[in-house]
Design a protein around this motif. Structure first.
Motif: not given
Length: 185
Positions: A152-177
């Motif tokens: 109906n003229g709208t993409n429900p994903g338009d206002q989102f990004i998908r972030v994969a949590l596949v790196a190490t915990k340390e890399e995840t922390q740095r990347a998310l910050e």
């Protein structure tokens, strides 16, 4: 992604279907070592469904499927039989959820995931946010609109990004910050 959850295991598709008296031909369940065990290259999995669907799937596999070499079958059998690595993997994702919760604490639009290994972060424009993150920080994410379609003229994903949590915990922390700080600008 049935093995990757926060607190309590979600009900399985077969369980949900049996409660609702669903027609087994309308439910198809796929499991693989790709998600369960972080082994996407092994190409081992199974399908469950009603008898008619299974007959169709068996025929499709006969003509379109590639047999798994015997050494890989043995490796896959050992991995399917081992629950300890699944528990350890789930714990690692739970730790990453906690990191994301801490990094995005106070953001009223942040919706913590209850399962899986992706964050769906709200942004003004998913494609623009993904490009900004890539060009300014080198972090790759996927615009949510790429995983949905217009209705109906709208993409429900338009206002989102998908972030994969596949790196190490340390890399995840740095990347998310880094992502948080970049997207706040």
């Amino acid at each position: 992604y049935s093995e990757i959850y926060r607190d309590a295991p979600p009900p399985g598709a077969a369980e949900v279907a049996s409660f609702g008296g669903a027609d087994p031909e309308r439910v198809v369940i796929f499991h693989s070592l790709s998600k369960r065990s972080n082994l996407p290259g092994l190409r081992s999995g199974f399908v469950a469904s009603g008898p008619q669907n299974m007959a169709r799937i068996r025929q499709l596999r006969t003509y379109a499927g590639a047999p798994l070499p015997l050494p890989l079958q043995h490796a896959a059998a050992a991995v399917w039989a081992d629950e300890d690595h699944v528990i350890a993997s789930r714990k690692l994702y739970q730790d990453k959820y906690a990191i994301a919760d801490a990094v995005f604490a106070g953001d009223p639009l942040y919706n913590p995931p209850q399962a899986g290994f992706f964050l769906w972060l709200p942004v003004e424009d998913g494609e623009a946010a993904a490009m900004k993150l890539w060009t300014e920080t080198g972090i790759r994410v996927l615009p949510g609109a790429y995983l949905a379609r217009e209705v109906n003229g709208t993409n429900p994903g338009d206002q989102f990004i998908r972030v994969a949590l596949v790196a190490t915990k340390e890399e995840t922390q740095r990347a998310l910050e880094t992502m948080r700080d970049c997207l706040r600008d």
